[in-house]
Design a protein around this motif. Structure first.
Motif, PDB file in Angstrom:
ATOM      1  N   GLU A   1       0.835  -1.191   0.000  1.00  0.00           N
ATOM      2  CA  GLU A   1       0.000   0.000   0.000  1.00  0.00           C
ATOM      3  C   GLU A   1       0.873   1.246   0.000  1.00  0.00           C
ATOM      4  O   GLU A   1       1.973   1.250   0.573  1.00  0.00           O
ATOM      5  CB  GLU A   1      -0.903   0.040   1.243  1.00  0.00           C
ATOM      6  CG  GLU A   1      -1.857  -1.121   1.391  1.00  0.00           C
ATOM      7  CD  GLU A   1      -1.312  -2.214   2.295  1.00  0.00           C
ATOM      8  OE1 GLU A   1      -2.107  -2.982   2.861  1.00  0.00           O
ATOM      9  OE2 GLU A   1      -0.072  -2.303   2.441  1.00  0.00           O
TER      10      GLU A   1
ATOM     11  N   LEU B   1      -5.061   6.346  -2.015  1.00  0.00           N
ATOM     12  CA  LEU B   1      -4.256   5.184  -1.650  1.00  0.00           C
ATOM     13  C   LEU B   1      -4.155   4.236  -2.842  1.00  0.00           C
ATOM     14  O   LEU B   1      -5.111   4.089  -3.608  1.00  0.00           O
ATOM     15  CB  LEU B   1      -4.872   4.453  -0.464  1.00  0.00           C
ATOM     16  CG  LEU B   1      -5.105   5.269   0.808  1.00  0.00           C
ATOM     17  CD1 LEU B   1      -5.650   4.346   1.907  1.00  0.00           C
ATOM     18  CD2 LEU B   1      -3.852   5.967   1.261  1.00  0.00           C
ATOM     19  N   SER B   2      -2.997   3.594  -2.943  1.00  0.00           N
ATOM     20  CA  SER B   2      -2.783   2.581  -3.974  1.00  0.00           C
ATOM     21  C   SER B   2      -2.422   1.268  -3.305  1.00  0.00           C
ATOM     22  O   SER B   2      -1.731   1.247  -2.285  1.00  0.00           O
ATOM     23  CB  SER B   2      -1.653   2.988  -4.918  1.00  0.00           C
ATOM     24  OG  SER B   2      -1.958   4.175  -5.606  1.00  0.00           O
ATOM     25  N   CYS B   3      -2.870   0.212  -3.907  1.00  0.00           N
ATOM     26  CA  CYS B   3      -2.570  -1.145  -3.429  1.00  0.00           C
ATOM     27  C   CYS B   3      -2.081  -1.924  -4.647  1.00  0.00           C
ATOM     28  O   CYS B   3      -2.876  -2.249  -5.534  1.00  0.00           O
ATOM     29  CB  CYS B   3      -3.821  -1.765  -2.837  1.00  0.00           C
ATOM     30  SG  CYS B   3      -3.717  -3.547  -2.549  1.00  0.00           S
TER      31      CYS B   3
ATOM     32  N   TRP C   1     -10.455  -2.851   1.025  1.00  0.00           N
ATOM     33  CA  TRP C   1      -9.706  -1.910   1.862  1.00  0.00           C
ATOM     34  C   TRP C   1     -10.297  -1.960   3.266  1.00  0.00           C
ATOM     35  O   TRP C   1     -11.519  -1.913   3.427  1.00  0.00           O
ATOM     36  CB  TRP C   1      -9.800  -0.490   1.324  1.00  0.00           C
ATOM     37  CG  TRP C   1      -8.906  -0.182   0.171  1.00  0.00           C
ATOM     38  CD1 TRP C   1      -9.253  -0.149  -1.157  1.00  0.00           C
ATOM     39  CD2 TRP C   1      -7.513   0.146   0.227  1.00  0.00           C
ATOM     40  NE1 TRP C   1      -8.153   0.173  -1.919  1.00  0.00           N
ATOM     41  CE2 TRP C   1      -7.078   0.360  -1.089  1.00  0.00           C
ATOM     42  CE3 TRP C   1      -6.589   0.279   1.259  1.00  0.00           C
ATOM     43  CZ2 TRP C   1      -5.754   0.701  -1.403  1.00  0.00           C
ATOM     44  CZ3 TRP C   1      -5.275   0.617   0.958  1.00  0.00           C
ATOM     45  CH2 TRP C   1      -4.871   0.825  -0.363  1.00  0.00           C
TER      46      TRP C   1
ATOM     47  N   THR D   1      -3.286  -3.061  -9.713  1.00  0.00           N
ATOM     48  CA  THR D   1      -3.411  -2.073  -8.646  1.00  0.00           C
ATOM     49  C   THR D   1      -4.878  -1.731  -8.393  1.00  0.00           C
ATOM     50  O   THR D   1      -5.673  -1.642  -9.326  1.00  0.00           O
ATOM     51  CB  THR D   1      -2.634  -0.795  -9.005  1.00  0.00           C
ATOM     52  OG1 THR D   1      -1.240  -1.122  -9.162  1.00  0.00           O
ATOM     53  CG2 THR D   1      -2.769   0.257  -7.918  1.00  0.00           C
TER      54      THR D   1
ATOM     55  N   TYR E   1      -4.457   1.845   7.046  1.00  0.00           N
ATOM     56  CA  TYR E   1      -5.292   1.297   5.973  1.00  0.00           C
ATOM     57  C   TYR E   1      -4.588   0.112   5.327  1.00  0.00           C
ATOM     58  O   TYR E   1      -3.414   0.197   4.972  1.00  0.00           O
ATOM     59  CB  TYR E   1      -5.591   2.365   4.930  1.00  0.00           C
ATOM     60  CG  TYR E   1      -6.659   3.339   5.373  1.00  0.00           C
ATOM     61  CD1 TYR E   1      -6.422   4.235   6.412  1.00  0.00           C
ATOM     62  CD2 TYR E   1      -7.912   3.347   4.776  1.00  0.00           C
ATOM     63  CE1 TYR E   1      -7.401   5.116   6.840  1.00  0.00           C
ATOM     64  CE2 TYR E   1      -8.905   4.227   5.187  1.00  0.00           C
ATOM     65  CZ  TYR E   1      -8.636   5.106   6.221  1.00  0.00           C
ATOM     66  OH  TYR E   1      -9.620   5.981   6.645  1.00  0.00           O
ATOM     67  N   TYR E   2      -5.327  -0.967   5.178  1.00  0.00           N
ATOM     68  CA  TYR E   2      -4.810  -2.206   4.617  1.00  0.00           C
ATOM     69  C   TYR E   2      -5.628  -2.607   3.388  1.00  0.00           C
ATOM     70  O   TYR E   2      -6.845  -2.424   3.366  1.00  0.00           O
ATOM     71  CB  TYR E   2      -4.914  -3.347   5.621  1.00  0.00           C
ATOM     72  CG  TYR E   2      -4.220  -3.132   6.931  1.00  0.00           C
ATOM     73  CD1 TYR E   2      -4.872  -2.507   7.985  1.00  0.00           C
ATOM     74  CD2 TYR E   2      -2.921  -3.593   7.134  1.00  0.00           C
ATOM     75  CE1 TYR E   2      -4.245  -2.325   9.211  1.00  0.00           C
ATOM     76  CE2 TYR E   2      -2.282  -3.420   8.355  1.00  0.00           C
ATOM     77  CZ  TYR E   2      -2.952  -2.789   9.378  1.00  0.00           C
ATOM     78  OH  TYR E   2      -2.320  -2.615  10.590  1.00  0.00           O
ATOM     79  N   CYS E   3      -4.957  -3.194   2.406  1.00  0.00           N
ATOM     80  CA  CYS E   3      -5.702  -3.844   1.342  1.00  0.00           C
ATOM     81  C   CYS E   3      -5.525  -5.355   1.502  1.00  0.00           C
ATOM     82  O   CYS E   3      -4.560  -5.823   2.107  1.00  0.00           O
ATOM     83  CB  CYS E   3      -5.262  -3.381  -0.041  1.00  0.00           C
ATOM     84  SG  CYS E   3      -3.559  -3.736  -0.490  1.00  0.00           S
TER      85      CYS E   3
END
Length: 126
Positions: free
Chosen positions: A6, A20-22, A36, A78, A94-96
């Motif tokens: 992330e 945010l990017s994952c 997310w 992504t 924040y987690y993906c």
């Protein structure tokens, strides 16, 4: 095995925005739902948003509806979370995550997810 990284977190004033990017590695994200989640200090991890594939069905927690938008770019492996009109209550890590099994739908239940990123800090404060 899918690995997530992330990025895009940081410190922002109330009313501000972050994206945010994952980004996944180890496996393409095609046909996998991605969610997310966030965890505020002293609170349990909660679902924020998720998106399925290939129909791009989305879900949002009531607290972020109308402010956050989830999207995905499978060519870049992504998933994004555009966060607008941020509030201090949005502060957290924040987690993906993705489930082990492909499915054409997504859930905001963290117990349904098997692969997790390391998280990124979002702090909303003046």
């Amino acid at each position: 095995q899918v690995h997530f990284v992330e990025s895009g977190g940081g410190l922002v004033q109330p009313g501000g925005s972050l994206r945010l990017s994952c980004t996944a590695s180890g496996s393409p994200l095609n046909y996998y739902a991605v969610g997310w989640f966030r965890q505020a200090p002293g609170k349990e991890r909660e679902g924020v948003s998720c998106i399925s594939d290939p129909n791009n069905m989305t879900k949002y927690a009531d607290s972020v509806k109308g402010r956050f938008t989830i999207s995905r770019d499978n060519a870049k492996n992504t998933v994004y979370l555009q966060m607008n009109t941020l509030e201090p209550e949005d502060t957290g890590v924040y987690y993906c995550a993705a489930p082990l099994v492909m499915a054409p739908f997504c859930l905001l239940d963290l117990n349904e997810y098997d692969y997790w990123g390391q998280g990124v800090q979002v702090t909303v404060s003046s």
